[in-house]
Design an enzyme around this catalytic site. Structure first.
Site, PDB file in Angstrom:
ATOM      1  N   CYS A  16      -1.680   4.111  10.433  1.00 23.40           N
ATOM      2  CA  CYS A  16      -1.491   4.871  11.044  1.00 23.40           C
ATOM      3  C   CYS A  16      -3.282   5.816  11.795  1.00 23.40           C
ATOM      4  O   CYS A  16      -3.366   6.827  11.729  1.00 23.40           O
ATOM      5  CB  CYS A  16      -1.165   6.354  10.261  1.00 23.40           C
ATOM      6  SG  CYS A  16      -2.587   6.934   8.621  1.00 23.40           S
ATOM      7  N   ASP A  25      -4.432  -4.185  -6.614  1.00 25.78           N
ATOM      8  CA  ASP A  25      -5.282  -4.503  -5.694  1.00 25.78           C
ATOM      9  C   ASP A  25      -4.803  -5.494  -4.371  1.00 25.78           C
ATOM     10  O   ASP A  25      -4.312  -6.728  -5.168  1.00 25.78           O
ATOM     11  CB  ASP A  25      -7.323  -4.949  -5.679  1.00 25.78           C
ATOM     12  CG  ASP A  25      -7.487  -4.792  -5.064  1.00 25.78           C
ATOM     13  OD1 ASP A  25      -7.132  -4.888  -3.715  1.00 25.78           O
ATOM     14  OD2 ASP A  25      -8.779  -4.807  -4.771  1.00 25.78           O
ATOM     15  N   PRO A  81       1.874   7.652  -0.972  1.00 29.15           N
ATOM     16  CA  PRO A  81       2.846   8.698  -2.587  1.00 29.15           C
ATOM     17  C   PRO A  81       4.429   8.008  -2.142  1.00 29.15           C
ATOM     18  O   PRO A  81       5.025   8.279  -2.216  1.00 29.15           O
ATOM     19  CB  PRO A  81       2.432  10.095  -1.153  1.00 29.15           C
ATOM     20  CG  PRO A  81       2.408   9.746   0.313  1.00 29.15           C
ATOM     21  CD  PRO A  81       1.476   8.828   0.563  1.00 29.15           C
ATOM     22  N   GLY A 114       6.594   7.685   0.371  1.00 25.41           N
ATOM     23  CA  GLY A 114       7.573   7.840   2.016  1.00 25.41           C
ATOM     24  C   GLY A 114       8.849   6.544   2.069  1.00 25.41           C
ATOM     25  O   GLY A 114       9.274   6.636   2.104  1.00 25.41           O
ATOM     26  N   CYS A 147       0.988  -0.956   0.077  1.00 24.37           N
ATOM     27  CA  CYS A 147      -0.134   0.375  -0.063  1.00 24.37           C
ATOM     28  C   CYS A 147       1.016   1.436  -0.289  1.00 24.37           C
ATOM     29  O   CYS A 147       0.840   1.992   0.903  1.00 24.37           O
ATOM     30  CB  CYS A 147      -1.165   0.114   1.658  1.00 24.37           C
ATOM     31  SG  CYS A 147      -1.824  -1.756   1.011  1.00 24.37           S
ATOM     32  N   ALA A 148       2.038   1.049  -1.861  1.00 24.34           N
ATOM     33  CA  ALA A 148       2.562   2.416  -1.134  1.00 24.34           C
ATOM     34  C   ALA A 148       2.341   3.972  -1.243  1.00 24.34           C
ATOM     35  O   ALA A 148       3.795   4.678  -1.412  1.00 24.34           O
ATOM     36  CB  ALA A 148       3.710   1.925  -2.104  1.00 24.34           C
ATOM     37  N   ASP A 166      -0.679   0.028  -5.470  1.00 22.72           N
ATOM     38  CA  ASP A 166      -1.347   1.204  -4.766  1.00 22.72           C
ATOM     39  C   ASP A 166      -2.494   1.069  -5.820  1.00 22.72           C
ATOM     40  O   ASP A 166      -1.920   0.521  -7.112  1.00 22.72           O
ATOM     41  CB  ASP A 166      -0.765   1.768  -4.683  1.00 22.72           C
ATOM     42  CG  ASP A 166      -1.995   3.517  -3.537  1.00 22.72           C
ATOM     43  OD1 ASP A 166      -0.694   3.117  -2.308  1.00 22.72           O
ATOM     44  OD2 ASP A 166      -3.283   3.264  -3.840  1.00 22.72           O
TER      45      ASP A 166
HETATM   46  C1  LIG Z   1      -1.406   4.540   4.700  1.00 24.17           C
HETATM   47  S1  LIG Z   1      -1.787   5.145   2.895  1.00 24.17           S
HETATM   48  C2  LIG Z   1      -0.132   4.519   2.398  1.00 24.17           C
HETATM   49  C3  LIG Z   1       1.292   5.787   3.020  1.00 24.17           C
HETATM   50  C4  LIG Z   1       2.676   4.784   1.733  1.00 24.17           C
HETATM   51  N1  LIG Z   1       2.248   3.720   2.906  1.00 24.17           N
HETATM   52  C5  LIG Z   1       3.515   5.787   2.901  1.00 24.17           C
HETATM   53  O1  LIG Z   1       4.065   5.970   3.804  1.00 24.17           O
HETATM   54  O2  LIG Z   1       3.941   6.861   1.622  1.00 24.17           O
HETATM   55  C6  LIG Z   1      -2.691   3.772   2.265  1.00 24.17           C
HETATM   56  C7  LIG Z   1      -2.128   3.723   1.010  1.00 24.17           C
HETATM   57  O3  LIG Z   1      -3.778   1.998   0.726  1.00 24.17           O
HETATM   58  C8  LIG Z   1      -3.302   1.996  -0.327  1.00 24.17           C
HETATM   59  N2  LIG Z   1      -4.759   1.283  -0.230  1.00 24.17           N
HETATM   60  C9  LIG Z   1      -6.140   0.757   0.181  1.00 24.17           C
HETATM   61  N3  LIG Z   1      -6.172   0.310  -0.199  1.00 24.17           N
HETATM   62  C10 LIG Z   1      -5.521  -0.839  -0.771  1.00 24.17           C
HETATM   63  C11 LIG Z   1      -5.461  -2.097  -1.721  1.00 24.17           C
HETATM   64  N4  LIG Z   1      -6.790  -3.293  -1.278  1.00 24.17           N
HETATM   65  N5  LIG Z   1      -4.689  -2.614  -2.655  1.00 24.17           N
HETATM   66  C12 LIG Z   1      -3.922  -1.846  -2.977  1.00 24.17           C
HETATM   67  N6  LIG Z   1      -3.976  -0.347  -1.852  1.00 24.17           N
HETATM   68  C13 LIG Z   1      -4.542   0.124  -1.534  1.00 24.17           C
HETATM   69  C14 LIG Z   1      -4.344   3.487  -0.835  1.00 24.17           C
HETATM   70  O4  LIG Z   1      -4.501   3.939  -2.296  1.00 24.17           O
HETATM   71  C15 LIG Z   1      -3.193   4.607   0.057  1.00 24.17           C
HETATM   72  O5  LIG Z   1      -2.634   4.769  -1.288  1.00 24.17           O
END
Ligand SMILES: C[S@@+](CC[C@H](N)C(=O)[O-])C[C@H]1O[C@@H](n2cnc3c(N)ncnc32)[C@H](O)[C@@H]1O
Length: 442
Positions: free
Chosen positions: A392, A321, A276, A278, A273-274, A295
């Site tokens: 978070c 996904d 943006p 970071g 779940c990458a 993502d």
């Molecule tokens: C908390 S953010 C991630 C922050 C990131 N790891 C960073 O450190 O910059 C969660 C991310 O999960 C993605 N997400 C949500 N459901 C998902 C899924 N089923 N598969 C892949 N990504 C998913 C969202 O689009 C979002 O970008």
């Protein structure tokens, strides 16, 4: 553009550098948040509609963020100072923004003279479409508040939602789960966040970068192995070496993820779940790994590309996904970071709108989604490999309970990680509230 501009103002808009214009812009953003939009998206829409210049953007953003941190007290005061909820609704949002500038907080100096705020709020009411007739009400309400400010502020302190500026369910939940820390958690969530940087260890060292900051007259402290906190926030384009990839903006708690995986050169790693990007970037700064950054939000992949490009790093960035397998080539990973979707209840100081947007039942729905993600990812980890669960959030249902449940797996060994980090602002100990649970496949 001109057409949209008239949708907020009925005639001539106040000058863009006036507080009246900025209050009106902030009220427009608060209106959108009340309708369910996130504050960053709402502000972007307002900026575009009003064609706002850079100086006013900062000021509008500042008022709107402040309004989110004081929305409980503002709504309470509006209720006390009016017989009926002011109509049209835009008046309530304008008053909320004005109260955000008038209500005293932690003995901090007010940004504007109180009577300037009142006069400019009246000007804003005269200019905003549909509220001109109520400018007398705006004047009367705000002046009444100022005349009896001490008494009104005492009343605010006797009402929990008004005092803490969170929905009642949120306060009750923090108190239930953290009976000894609930007040400090709520307090930290109402503070403006620090600007914390992560030093790109491929390009410089924290000590070297700190010296560079000091030479430029910028005060800062090292608060973690790669973390530097600036004493005063700066726009990113003014952060020395930012564009050259020397540093990234990242809270210290988020910087604790990548080192937990003990990455070695050559490892095949998945950030599931990458966006943006970071934590992806941090992992790539620490070792020469082969990273897949996944993502499900296509438009957020661009942010990963931009971040990696600025830092001189590369990864396979994939749209997919994490509950499914169509993005996977069948090769097992050595390490997986699962920064699963959550309520963001641990990063409230950066996103003060979230408390007003979330619903109590969101945690349950998010936990169901992240359980499906974790189940799927576990099958893509090699024996001996590590999976790091990160959120978070401070809600146990999304984080601690999720990891505790995972620990029941026969083929999972729980390793030391931080568990629940609570949002903290105490000298150099300054970070958001994140959760980490680490598992090795046996
Ligand atoms: C908390 S953010 C991630 C922050 C990131 N790891 C960073 O450190 O910059 C969660 C991310 O999960 C993605 N997400 C949500 N459901 C998902 C899924 N089923 N598969 C892949 N990504 C998913 C969202 O689009 C979002 O970008």
């Amino acid at each position: 553009m001109a057409k949209q501009r008239t949708s907020l103002f009925s005639g001539q808009a106040p000058a863009m550098d006036s507080l009246a214009f900025r209050l009106a812009g902030a009220a427009d953003a608060v209106r959108q948040v009340s309708a369910g939009r996130s504050l960053p998206d709402a502000l972007q829409a307002t900026f575009t509609a009003l064609n706002v210049d850079a100086a006013s953007r900062g000021a509008i953003q500042d008022i709107a963020y402040n309004a989110m941190r004081k929305l409980g007290s503002a709504r309470f005061l509006i209720g006390k100072l009016t017989k009926y909820p002011p109509a049209p609704e835009m008046l309530q949002h304008l008053l909320a923004c004005a109260f955000a500038l008038l209500v005293r907080h932690d003995n901090l100096p007010l940004r504007y003279e109180p009577f300037t705020t009142v006069n400019q709020a009246v000007q804003a009411a005269s200019a905003i479409r549909g509220t001109a007739k109520a400018k007398g009400l705006v004047n009367a309400v705000l002046r009444h508040f100022l005349r009896e400010q001490d008494q009104f502020e005492q009343m605010v302190n006797q009402d929990e939602v008004a005092q803490w500026n969170y929905p009642a369910w949120w306060i009750a939940r923090v108190r239930k789960h953290y009976p000894n820390q609930w007040q400090s958690i709520l307090t930290v969530g109402n503070q403006p966040p620090p600007l914390t940087l992560r030093v790109n260890q491929r390009r410089t060292t924290p000590e070297g970068y700190l010296e560079n900051l000091h030479k430029k007259g910028l005060k800062a402290d090292i608060i973690g192995p790669s973390a530097i906190r600036l004493s005063r926030p700066l726009p990113v384009n003014q952060i020395p070496g930012f564009m050259e990839g020397l540093v990234s903006v990242q809270d210290y708690a988020a910087q604790m993820a990548a080192p937990l995986l003990d990455l070695k050169d050559g490892m095949r790693v998945l950030d599931a779940c990458a966006a943006p990007g970071g934590k992806s970037a941090h992992m790539l700064e620490l070792a020469d790994i082969r990273l897949t950054a996944l993502d499900c939000e296509k438009k957020r992949l661009k942010m990963i590309h931009e971040n990696l490009h600025r830092l001189g790093l590369s990864a396979e960035v994939r749209h997919g996904d994490a509950t499914l397998s169509d993005w996977w080539d069948g090769t097992l990973f050595d390490c997986i970071l699962a920064d699963v979707p959550c309520s963001a209840s641990g990063i409230i100081r950066r996103h003060p709108d979230i408390r007003w947007l979330r619903q109590p039942e969101d945690s349950h729905n998010l936990a169901t989604l992240s359980a499906a993600i974790l189940e799927n990812l576990w099958g893509k980890l090699r024996k001996g490999g590590k999976l790091l669960i990160a959120t978070c959030s401070i809600w146990p249902e999304e984080s601690k309970e999720q990891a505790d449940f995972f620990a029941f797996r026969a083929d999972a060994k729980r390793l030391d990680a931080f568990g629940q980090l609570l949002p903290t602002f105490d000298g150099l100990n300054d970070h958001d509230g994140l959760f980490y649970g680490l598992f090795q496949k046996t």
